[in-house]
Design an enzyme around this catalytic site. Sequence first.
Site: not given
Length: 418
Positions: A27, A121-122
């Site tokens: 993350d 974003d992860e």
Amino acid sequence: MGRGDGSGRIVSPEGADDAGTGILHVDMDAFYASVAVMDDPSLRGLPLIIGAPDGRSVVSSASYEARRYGVRSAMPVSQAVRLCPQARIVPPDFTRYRAVSAQVMAVFESVTPLVEQLSIDEAFLDVRGVRRLWGSPGEVAVLLRRRVRDEIGISCSVGVAATKHVAKMASTASKPDGMLIVPAARTQEFLDPRPVGAMWGVGPKAVDALARRGIRLIRDVRMSPPESLVRAVGPALAQRMQQLARGEDPRSVETERIEKSIGHEETFEVDIDDLVVLRSELLRLGDRVGARLRATGRQAGAVAIKIRFADFATITRTASLPEPTEVGQRIGETAVSLFDGIDRRDPVRLVGVRAEKLRDSAGGGATLWDDDEGLRRLEGTLDEARARFGAGTITRARHVGRSGGLAGADQPRPFGRE
């Protein structure tokens, strides 16, 4: 964006026991804010609020410096500024975020082909098959963190565990810029003392319902009679929570991510109480949703709306459709029907329409009578015209002049050290 401010983080040292692990959850740390700092190093160390400075927008993300003042995502920017007056407001740049995200995912895919991107974003990574190339799961985590920092210029946090659920919890506990390894044999030890709200998919309402019954920790979930959990959160969530509380999570890393819903929403420049305008906007959003469904070859089995009032109170309503559809007019009409069923008539600042229960358009058999055949042909013609002349050049007459008020579119040996 995560809601933590980085306090109380726990991390594992390099070389920590990673026996029985193989799933990583990676993350990015305050991703939007980190990209802003990467592009403008003079912002480093400052409290940053990512959002439009017009006072009616909400916070898209915030740096950890701002979070320590209580700034959170989805909070009105005006409220965030009151909490942290010295914060710098940085307008979001989603084109830039998507470009950096693509770079990050390329790093992941250069290490293992088993990458499941959860959001911009992860991602989850299954690294059990790359030991000979890159080492143990813990060593791969160290490698990824170093490469993301050196090759891209931002930091990330990594959870290493035997299951997806525990890996995600571990990455959250290690933020920002940390790594936490939970060896398989110590999964229960890791889970038991954590609050139920740390479980993936357990929201504030469920946390409150459980707390009223004295169920506050994951240990409490594991040891509670099933009927007590069912009374608190319903049978489906109760069963899933007890499985996760025991460390049971059979889900594998899925390399092909299938959209579970498709939606659009709009925020008005001024609060709207004109029902004609609001219904027209829902119809327009229904058309946009239908166009995306057709472009991806999907149909909706249900339609949901989101209405945010002037006081930021937000409600949602959902209705199943008699037959799955990709027809925007049908989706918009269902959205209007849901809206008309809402008693509250306060001024509205945001409306949204979402298609749910998606399936492939070819998934159902042909029917003898197709009530939407004419609408389907019309909208197909509109799709062709937009593709030829541009998306903004062709629209229904009912939408003309209706969008002028729009503003645009997370004692025993410790697992790590604090």
